[in-house]
Write an enzyme that holds these catalytic residues in place. Structure first.
Site, PDB file in Angstrom:
ATOM      1  N   LYS A   1       0.831  -1.205   0.000  1.00  0.00           N
ATOM      2  CA  LYS A   1       0.000   0.000   0.000  1.00  0.00           C
ATOM      3  C   LYS A   1       0.874   1.266   0.000  1.00  0.00           C
ATOM      4  CE  LYS A   1      -3.758  -2.251   2.589  1.00  0.00           C
ATOM      5  NZ  LYS A   1      -4.660  -2.103   3.755  1.00  0.00           N
TER       6      LYS A   1
ATOM      7  N   TYR B   1     -11.995  -2.731  -3.026  1.00  0.00           N
ATOM      8  CA  TYR B   1     -12.538  -2.736  -1.667  1.00  0.00           C
ATOM      9  C   TYR B   1     -14.069  -2.728  -1.654  1.00  0.00           C
ATOM     10  CZ  TYR B   1      -8.045  -2.278   0.742  1.00  0.00           C
ATOM     11  OH  TYR B   1      -6.785  -2.501   1.270  1.00  0.00           O
TER      12      TYR B   1
ATOM     13  N   ASN C   1      -1.508   0.126   7.160  1.00  0.00           N
ATOM     14  CA  ASN C   1      -0.998  -1.151   7.659  1.00  0.00           C
ATOM     15  C   ASN C   1      -0.174  -1.890   6.612  1.00  0.00           C
ATOM     16  OD1 ASN C   1      -3.060  -1.903   6.016  1.00  0.00           O
ATOM     17  ND2 ASN C   1      -4.328  -2.840   7.603  1.00  0.00           N
TER      18      ASN C   1
ATOM     19  N   HIS D   1      -1.798  -5.374   1.700  1.00  0.00           N
ATOM     20  CA  HIS D   1      -3.063  -6.112   1.543  1.00  0.00           C
ATOM     21  C   HIS D   1      -2.741  -7.541   1.123  1.00  0.00           C
ATOM     22  CE1 HIS D   1      -7.010  -7.346   0.018  1.00  0.00           C
ATOM     23  NE2 HIS D   1      -6.345  -7.848  -1.011  1.00  0.00           N
TER      24      HIS D   1
ATOM     25  N   GLU E   1      -9.685 -10.501  -7.126  1.00  0.00           N
ATOM     26  CA  GLU E   1      -8.710  -9.405  -7.038  1.00  0.00           C
ATOM     27  C   GLU E   1      -7.624  -9.540  -8.110  1.00  0.00           C
ATOM     28  OE1 GLU E   1      -7.385  -9.707  -2.977  1.00  0.00           O
ATOM     29  OE2 GLU E   1      -9.338  -9.123  -2.182  1.00  0.00           O
TER      30      GLU E   1
HETATM   31  P1  IDP Z   1      -7.624  -6.705   5.950  1.00  0.00           P
HETATM   32  O1  IDP Z   1      -6.793  -5.773   5.100  1.00  0.00           O
HETATM   33  O2  IDP Z   1      -6.865  -7.233   7.138  1.00  0.00           O
HETATM   34  O3  IDP Z   1      -8.290  -7.797   5.142  1.00  0.00           O
HETATM   35  P2  IDP Z   1     -10.251  -5.435   6.092  1.00  0.00           P
HETATM   36  O4  IDP Z   1     -11.161  -5.512   7.269  1.00  0.00           O
HETATM   37  O5  IDP Z   1     -10.620  -6.204   4.871  1.00  0.00           O
HETATM   38  O6  IDP Z   1      -8.788  -5.831   6.610  1.00  0.00           O
HETATM   39  O7  IDP Z   1     -10.111  -3.892   5.746  1.00  0.00           O
HETATM   40  C1  IDP Z   1      -9.483  -3.492   4.544  1.00  0.00           C
HETATM   41  C2  IDP Z   1      -8.570  -2.330   4.826  1.00  0.00           C
HETATM   42  O8  IDP Z   1      -9.363  -1.207   5.238  1.00  0.00           O
HETATM   43  C3  IDP Z   1      -7.599  -2.521   5.995  1.00  0.00           C
HETATM   44  O9  IDP Z   1      -6.422  -3.228   5.626  1.00  0.00           O
HETATM   45  C4  IDP Z   1      -7.311  -1.092   6.397  1.00  0.00           C
HETATM   46  O10 IDP Z   1      -6.356  -0.487   5.528  1.00  0.00           O
HETATM   47  C5  IDP Z   1      -8.671  -0.419   6.200  1.00  0.00           C
HETATM   48  N1  IDP Z   1      -9.469  -0.404   7.426  1.00  0.00           N
HETATM   49  C6  IDP Z   1     -10.054  -1.458   8.040  1.00  0.00           C
HETATM   50  N2  IDP Z   1     -10.726  -1.070   9.149  1.00  0.00           N
HETATM   51  C7  IDP Z   1     -10.562   0.274   9.226  1.00  0.00           C
HETATM   52  C8  IDP Z   1     -11.023   1.289  10.159  1.00  0.00           C
HETATM   53  O11 IDP Z   1     -11.722   1.006  11.139  1.00  0.00           O
HETATM   54  N3  IDP Z   1     -10.628   2.577   9.912  1.00  0.00           N
HETATM   55  C9  IDP Z   1      -9.861   2.911   8.822  1.00  0.00           C
HETATM   56  N4  IDP Z   1      -9.430   2.004   7.933  1.00  0.00           N
HETATM   57  C10 IDP Z   1      -9.756   0.704   8.130  1.00  0.00           C
HETATM   58 MG    MG Z   2      -9.850  -7.772   3.786  1.00  0.00          MG
END
Ligand code: IDP
Ligand code: MG
Length: 142
Positions: free
Chosen positions: A9, A49, A112, A115, A126
Site C-alpha cells: 500500500k 474494496y 498497515n 493487503h 482481485e
Molecule cells: P484486511 O486488510 O486485514 O483484510 P479489512 O477488514 O478487509 O482488513 O479492511 C481493509 C482495509 O481497510 C484494511 O487493511 C485497512 O487499511 C482499512 N481499514 C479497516 N478497518 C478500518 C477502520 O476502522 N478505519 C480505517 N481504515 C480501516
Molecule cells: Mg480484507
C-alpha cells in the site's frame, strides 16, 4: 496451484518496504508470478474494496489507496493465501504479532503496509481486477 494477491500500500511504498515484503514471501518458498507498479484510479480502488462500500472508512480508504503508487504482487504456492495472511498479521497493527509485517511496520489501522487476499474467491476476483491473464507468468521454478 493456489495464488494470492498482495498489494504494498502507499505507506509501504513510501517507507521503502517493497523489498522487505517480497523477501519474506521468497524466503517462505513462494513463487513470484506477477509484479507491477501502478498509481490506482479511484474506480479500481473502489472495486478492490467493494466489500467495504457501506463502511464509514470506505471513502478515506479509497483516497488512501490512490494517494501514491502501489505495488501489486502475485505469489503462488501451496497454502499461499492462508500463509500470507499469517505473515501479514492482524488488520490493526496494535493487535498484530511482533514478527508480522503489520506488527513490525504498520502505523495505524489504515496505514498497515500491505493487503493480502483473504480467501480463494477473493484472490481470484482481485487478481482478475489488477492483472491481465498474460501478466501472470507460468514457469517452472528451479
Ligand atoms: P484486511 O486488510 O486485514 O483484510 P479489512 O477488514 O478487509 O482488513 O479492511 C481493509 C482495509 O481497510 C484494511 O487493511 C485497512 O487499511 C482499512 N481499514 C479497516 N478497518 C478500518 C477502520 O476502522 N478505519 C480505517 N481504515 C480501516
Ligand atoms: Mg480484507
Amino acid at each position: 496451484m493456489e495464488q494470492t494477491l498482495l498489494i504494498v500500500k502507499p505507506d509501504g511504498v513510501k517507507r521503502g518496504l517493497v523489498g522487505e515484503v517480497i523477501r519474506r514471501w521468497e524466503q517462505a518458498g513462494f513463487q513470484l508470478i506477477g509484479l507491477k507498479f501502478e498509481l490506482s484510479t479511484k474506480e479500481k480502488a473502489s472495486q478492490h474494496y467493494a466489500e467495504h462500500i457501506s463502511k464509514p472508512f470506505f471513502q478515506e480508504l479509497v483516497n488512501f489507496l490512490t494517494s501514491y503508487p502501489i505495488v501489486l504482487i502475485c505469489f503462488q504456492g501451496e497454502g499461499v493465501i492462508e500463509k500470507s495472511r499469517a505473515i501479514i498479521g492482524a488488520t490493526n497493527p496494535l493487535n498484530a504479532a511482533p514478527n508480522t509485517i503489520r506488527g513490525e511496520f504498520g502505523s495505524s489501522i489504515q496505514c498497515n503496509v500491505i493487503h493480502g487476499s483473504d480467501s480463494a474467491d477473493s484472490a481470484k476476483r482481485e487478481l482478475a481486477l489488477w492483472f491481465k491473464a498474460d501478466e501472470l507468468i507460468n514457469y517452472k521454478s528451479s
